[in-house]
Write an enzyme that holds these catalytic residues in place. Structure first.
Site, PDB file in Angstrom:
ATOM      1  N   ARG A  43       0.829  -1.200   0.000  1.00 42.51           N
ATOM      2  CA  ARG A  43       0.000   0.000   0.000  1.00 42.51           C
ATOM      3  C   ARG A  43       0.869   1.258   0.000  1.00 42.51           C
ATOM      4  O   ARG A  43       2.026   1.234   0.403  1.00 42.51           O
ATOM      5  CB  ARG A  43      -0.907   0.018   1.246  1.00 42.51           C
ATOM      6  CG  ARG A  43      -2.014  -1.019   1.230  1.00 42.51           C
ATOM      7  CD  ARG A  43      -2.921  -0.878   2.449  1.00 42.51           C
ATOM      8  NE  ARG A  43      -2.182  -1.015   3.706  1.00 42.51           N
ATOM      9  CZ  ARG A  43      -1.824  -0.009   4.482  1.00 42.51           C
ATOM     10  NH1 ARG A  43      -2.139   1.236   4.166  1.00 42.51           N
ATOM     11  NH2 ARG A  43      -1.148  -0.224   5.596  1.00 42.51           N
TER      12      ARG A  43
ATOM     13  N   LYS B  21      -8.440  -2.535   0.977  1.00 44.96           N
ATOM     14  CA  LYS B  21      -8.362  -1.670   2.154  1.00 44.96           C
ATOM     15  C   LYS B  21      -9.175  -0.387   1.981  1.00 44.96           C
ATOM     16  O   LYS B  21      -9.602   0.216   2.971  1.00 44.96           O
ATOM     17  CB  LYS B  21      -6.901  -1.346   2.474  1.00 44.96           C
ATOM     18  CG  LYS B  21      -6.137  -2.545   3.021  1.00 44.96           C
ATOM     19  CD  LYS B  21      -6.833  -3.171   4.233  1.00 44.96           C
ATOM     20  CE  LYS B  21      -6.028  -4.301   4.837  1.00 44.96           C
ATOM     21  NZ  LYS B  21      -6.757  -4.998   5.936  1.00 44.96           N
TER      22      LYS B  21
ATOM     23  N   HIS C 190     -10.560  -4.711  12.558  1.00 44.16           N
ATOM     24  CA  HIS C 190      -9.490  -5.320  11.772  1.00 44.16           C
ATOM     25  C   HIS C 190      -9.048  -6.583  12.505  1.00 44.16           C
ATOM     26  O   HIS C 190      -8.092  -6.575  13.272  1.00 44.16           O
ATOM     27  CB  HIS C 190      -8.328  -4.338  11.627  1.00 44.16           C
ATOM     28  CG  HIS C 190      -7.270  -4.807  10.678  1.00 44.16           C
ATOM     29  ND1 HIS C 190      -5.959  -4.419  10.783  1.00 44.16           N
ATOM     30  CD2 HIS C 190      -7.322  -5.638   9.598  1.00 44.16           C
ATOM     31  CE1 HIS C 190      -5.253  -4.986   9.817  1.00 44.16           C
ATOM     32  NE2 HIS C 190      -6.056  -5.723   9.092  1.00 44.16           N
TER      33      HIS C 190
ATOM     34  N   SER D 204       0.096  -6.818  10.599  1.00 40.67           N
ATOM     35  CA  SER D 204       0.763  -7.726   9.669  1.00 40.67           C
ATOM     36  C   SER D 204       1.955  -8.397  10.333  1.00 40.67           C
ATOM     37  O   SER D 204       2.760  -7.745  11.004  1.00 40.67           O
ATOM     38  CB  SER D 204       1.230  -6.942   8.441  1.00 40.67           C
ATOM     39  OG  SER D 204       1.881  -7.777   7.527  1.00 40.67           O
TER      40      SER D 204
ATOM     41  N   LYS E 200      -2.266 -13.416  12.520  1.00 44.69           N
ATOM     42  CA  LYS E 200      -3.730 -13.334  12.583  1.00 44.69           C
ATOM     43  C   LYS E 200      -4.398 -14.358  11.660  1.00 44.69           C
ATOM     44  O   LYS E 200      -5.284 -15.112  12.085  1.00 44.69           O
ATOM     45  CB  LYS E 200      -4.141 -11.903  12.225  1.00 44.69           C
ATOM     46  CG  LYS E 200      -5.613 -11.601  12.228  1.00 44.69           C
ATOM     47  CD  LYS E 200      -5.840 -10.095  12.290  1.00 44.69           C
ATOM     48  CE  LYS E 200      -5.054  -9.324  11.283  1.00 44.69           C
ATOM     49  NZ  LYS E 200      -5.594  -9.440   9.908  1.00 44.69           N
ATOM     50  N   THR E 201      -3.980 -14.368  10.407  1.00 42.78           N
ATOM     51  CA  THR E 201      -4.572 -15.300   9.434  1.00 42.78           C
ATOM     52  C   THR E 201      -4.216 -16.743   9.770  1.00 42.78           C
ATOM     53  O   THR E 201      -5.060 -17.640   9.749  1.00 42.78           O
ATOM     54  CB  THR E 201      -4.093 -14.957   8.012  1.00 42.78           C
ATOM     55  OG1 THR E 201      -4.517 -13.633   7.694  1.00 42.78           O
ATOM     56  CG2 THR E 201      -4.654 -15.921   7.000  1.00 42.78           C
TER      57      THR E 201
ATOM     58  N   ASP F 165      -9.892 -11.285   8.212  1.00 47.06           N
ATOM     59  CA  ASP F 165      -9.272  -9.957   8.295  1.00 47.06           C
ATOM     60  C   ASP F 165     -10.188  -8.817   8.728  1.00 47.06           C
ATOM     61  O   ASP F 165      -9.735  -7.918   9.425  1.00 47.06           O
ATOM     62  CB  ASP F 165      -8.661  -9.606   6.938  1.00 47.06           C
ATOM     63  CG  ASP F 165      -7.681  -8.452   7.011  1.00 47.06           C
ATOM     64  OD1 ASP F 165      -6.818  -8.465   7.908  1.00 47.06           O
ATOM     65  OD2 ASP F 165      -7.781  -7.542   6.184  1.00 47.06           O
TER      66      ASP F 165
ATOM     67  N   ARG G 220       1.535 -12.275  -1.592  1.00 47.71           N
ATOM     68  CA  ARG G 220       0.159 -12.440  -1.120  1.00 47.71           C
ATOM     69  C   ARG G 220      -0.612 -13.446  -1.963  1.00 47.71           C
ATOM     70  O   ARG G 220      -0.329 -13.635  -3.148  1.00 47.71           O
ATOM     71  CB  ARG G 220      -0.586 -11.099  -1.181  1.00 47.71           C
ATOM     72  CG  ARG G 220      -0.053 -10.042  -0.215  1.00 47.71           C
ATOM     73  CD  ARG G 220      -0.664 -10.189   1.151  1.00 47.71           C
ATOM     74  NE  ARG G 220      -0.197  -9.173   2.082  1.00 47.71           N
ATOM     75  CZ  ARG G 220      -0.759  -8.956   3.263  1.00 47.71           C
ATOM     76  NH1 ARG G 220      -1.800  -9.678   3.645  1.00 47.71           N
ATOM     77  NH2 ARG G 220      -0.287  -8.033   4.069  1.00 47.71           N
TER      78      ARG G 220
END
Length: 530
Positions: A56, A200, A219, A237, A241-242, A256, A321
C-alpha cells in the site's frame, strides 16, 4: 486546467460495448491469460506482478474535504484532506482514461455478510486480474441473484493503474493516488498495480459507515468452536492473525475484517488475502491448499519450467500475497455470521522479547492495548541488525480509520462489558531475548496457549503478575514449557531483560500521550506501571 470531458457519467462509461460485467472465474482467468497480465501456476492459480508498488501507499491516500463528512473525519497524517476541485478534475481525467480503453471489467457485489447492513459495491477495473481479485475478495452475487441497491446507494471503485498523476498539476504527492469521496461514494485509484489498495479502501469506507449504524468495524480474524464459542484475533501484519484463525478444530468466519452488531459478528469480506512468504503445507495446510484455480498470487516467484510457486523467494518483495474465496477453505461458516464473541485475542509480535507469551487482560488493560495496537518491525533488512522498532497502530488498524480512535475504542469497551468477553494479549514474537539473540515463539506453543484460553483452561490457573506491565501471566499451560511463560525466566540475563522491558514500557507511554479524553483509569491501570 480545463479538461475535454468525454463523459463524466458512470452509466455512459459502463454502457460501452466492451465492458465485461460480473464475468465468471473461468472467463476472467481466460482474459488474464489472453491479455498476458499473469501466468497460470501449477495449481491453476493466477500469478501477477505489481511492479514498482508491492504494498500500500498510505502517503498517497487522501479523503475529499466535503461538508457532509468534514466534522466526522479525523484529519491528519492518516486522513489527509484534498479539495473537492482537485478530486473532480482527477475524476474527469480517470473517466476519460477508462473511456479510451478497449476493455473494462466490472464487479458488482457487497461488503458485509449481514444483509441488514451490507454495502453494495462496484469495482471498475482496467486489468482483468484486478477484477478477478475483487471477485475473490468481496462478497459475490449468488447464481441468479440480482444486485440490490434499493436500500443503499453503492460505493464505486474506479481503478486505473496505468493512469499516472502529475503532482504539479493534479495536487497529489506522487504519480499514485487513492482518493475517497464519501459524498460522491467514489474511490479513485491510479498509478499503482497493487491490488490490496482496493481491499483496504472498502474497509476504510466500512470503518466510516458502520459506526453510524452502531456497528463496530474491526481489523480482526474470527472463528467459531464446536460449542458455538466465537473468538476474535486482532493483530497487525506479521503477528499471525490469518495463520492462527485457520484452525482445523474451529470453523473460520473470516480472516481480516469484521463487524460487531447487536446481532453478533459478521464478515465484511467474501475471501482471504493471506501473506504467503515461507508458506508450507505442513505449517499452514488450509491456506496452502486454498491456492488453486481462480486464486490470485501477487509477486510470488515461479519456477520457469514447472510453474511451481517458490514461497521462500522474496526477491520481488517480502509482501507476497494470495487472494482466494472463503469457499476455497474446507472449514468455514456459511454465511459468514456468528453470535457475540466469547474471547478476544490481541496478537503482537514483540521483537523486544519482553512481553509474556500470553496474559489475561482487565477491561482497562484491554482498552489500553486496543488503543496502542502494538507490534514491532525490524529496523532494516541487513543481516545482524538486532535493534527492533516499536510500531503502534491504533485499534490494530490506524491506516483505515476515518473517525477518531476513541469512537472505536469506546464501542469496543461497551460491547466487551455487555457480553462479558475475556481478553488476552498474545506475544507471537521473540522469547529468551530480543531479535538477534532470542528466538521466535514456536507456532505450536502459541496454538497451545490460544487453545487453552479458548477452552477456559486459563480462567482459574495459577498466575504471576509482571511487575513492569502489570500483566497476569499463567504459570502453567498444557503443551508449553513453564520456563517459556515468564519472560524474565526465559532470558539468561535478567538485568538485560529489565533494561529492554523498561525501554519498551517507555515507548508505550510516549505513544499513549497522543490520546486525549481517555478515561484516566485506562491510563493508570491499563499500561506500564512505571
Amino acid at each position: 486546467m480545463n479538461i475535454i470531458r468525454k463523459t463524466n457519467n458512470l452509466h455512459d462509461l459502463l454502457a460501452k460495448d466492451q465492458v465485461h460485467r460480473n464475468l465468471s472465474v473461468p472467463k476472467l482467468v481466460e482474459k488474464v491469460l489472453e491479455r498476458k497480465e499473469g501466468t497460470l501456476t501449477s495449481t491453476g492459480a493466477i500469478k501477477a506482478e505489481t511492479g514498482t508498488y508491492t504494498g500500500r501507499s498510505p502517503k498517497d491516500k487522501f479523503t475529499v474535504d466535503e461538508p457532509t463528512s468534514r466534522e466526522l473525519v479525523d484529519w491528519g497524517n492518516v486522513n489527509q484532506p484534498i479539495s473537492v476541485e482537485i478530486f473532480e478534475e482527477l475524476y474527469s481525467k480517470v473517466m476519460n482514461h477508462l473511456q479510451d480503453l478497449e476493455e473494462l471489467f466490472v464487479f458488482e457485489g457487497y461488503a458485509g455478510a449481514d444483509q441488514s447492513s451490507r454495502l453494495p459495491i462496484r469495482v471498475v477495473n482496467e486489468r482483468a486480474w484486478h477484477n478477478l481479485f475483487a471477485h475473490q475478495l468481496f462478497i459475490r452475487l449468488a447464481d441468479g441473484e440480482q444486485w440490490d441497491t434499493t436500500n443503499e446507494k453503492p460505493f464505486t471503485i474506479l481503478s486505473a493503474p496505468s493512469f499516472k498523476a502529475d503532482p504539479k498539476v493534479d495536487g497529489t504527492r506522487s504519480e499514485t493516488f487513492i482518493i475517497v469521496s464519501f459524498e460522491k461514494r467514489t474511490i479513485l485509484i491510479g498509478g499503482t498495480e497493487y491490488a490490496g489498495e482496493m481491499k483496504k479502501s472498502i474497509f476504510s469506507i466500512m470503518n466510516y459507515l458502520l459506526p453510524q449504524k452502531e456497528i463496530l468495524p474491526m481489523h480482526c480474524s474470527a472463528n467459531i468452536g464446536q460449542e458455538g464459542d466465537v473468538a476474535l484475533f486482532f493483530g497487525l501484519s506479521g503477528t499471525g492473525k490469518t495463520t492462527l484463525s485457520a484452525d482445523a478444530d474451529r470453523r473460520l468466519i473470516g480472516d481480516d475484517e469484521h463487524g460487531w452488531s447487536d446481532n453478533g459478528i459478521f464478515n465484511i469480506e467474501g475471501g482471504c488475502y493471506a501473506k504467503c512468504i515461507q508458506l508450507t503445507q505442513e505449517k499452514e495446510p488450509q491456506i496452502f491448499d486454498a491456492i488453486r484455480f481462480g486464486s490470485v498470487l501477487e509477486n510470488v516467484v515461479l519456477d520457469p519450467e514447472t510453474k511451481v510457486a517458490d514461497y521462500n523467494d522474496s526477491s520481488l518483495t517480502e509482501n507476497t500475497r494470495a487472494a482466494y474465496p472463503l469457499q476455497a477453505m474446507t472449514n468455514i461458516v456459511e454465511p459468514s455470521l456468528a453470535g457475540h464473541p466469547n474471547t478476544i485475542l490481541f496478537l503482537t509480535a514483540d521483537a523486544f522479547g519482553v512481553l509474556p507469551p500470553i496474559s489475561k487482560l482487565t477491561k482497562e488493560q484491554a482498552m489500553y492495548h486496543f488503543l496502542s495496537g502494538y507490534t514491532s518491525k525490524l529496523a532494516g533488512t541487513e543481516r545482524g541488525i538486532t535493534e527492533p522498532e516499536a510500531t503502534f497502530s491504533t485499534c490494530f488498524g490506524s491506516p483505515f480509520l476515518p473517525l477518531r480512535p476513541t469512537v472505536y475504542a469506546e464501542m469496543l469497551g461497551r460491547k466487551m462489558e455487555e457480553h462479558d468477553v475475556q481478553v488476552f494479549l498474545v506475544n507471537t514474537g521473540w522469547t529468551g531475548g530480543a531479535y538477534g539473540t532470542g528466538s521466535r515463539m514456536k507456532l505450536s506453543y502459541t496454538r497451545a496457549m490460544i487453545r487453552a484460553a479458548l477452552q477456559g483452561e486459563l480462567t482459574n490457573t495459577e498466575t504471576t503478575k509482571n511487575g513492569l506491565f502489570g500483566l497476569e501471566t499463567p504459570l502453567h499451560v498444557p503443551g508449553v514449557p513453564d520456563d517459556v511463560l515468564v519472560p524474565r525466566f526465559a532470558w539468561s540475563n535478567e538485568q538485560a531483560y529489565e533494561k529492554k522491558a523498561l525501554e519498551l514500557a517507555n515507548q508505550f507511554k510516549e505513544n499513549f500521550k497522543k490520546f486525549s479524553n481517555v478515561d484516566e483509569k485506562i491510563v493508570k491501570l491499563g499500561g506500564p506501571l512505571v
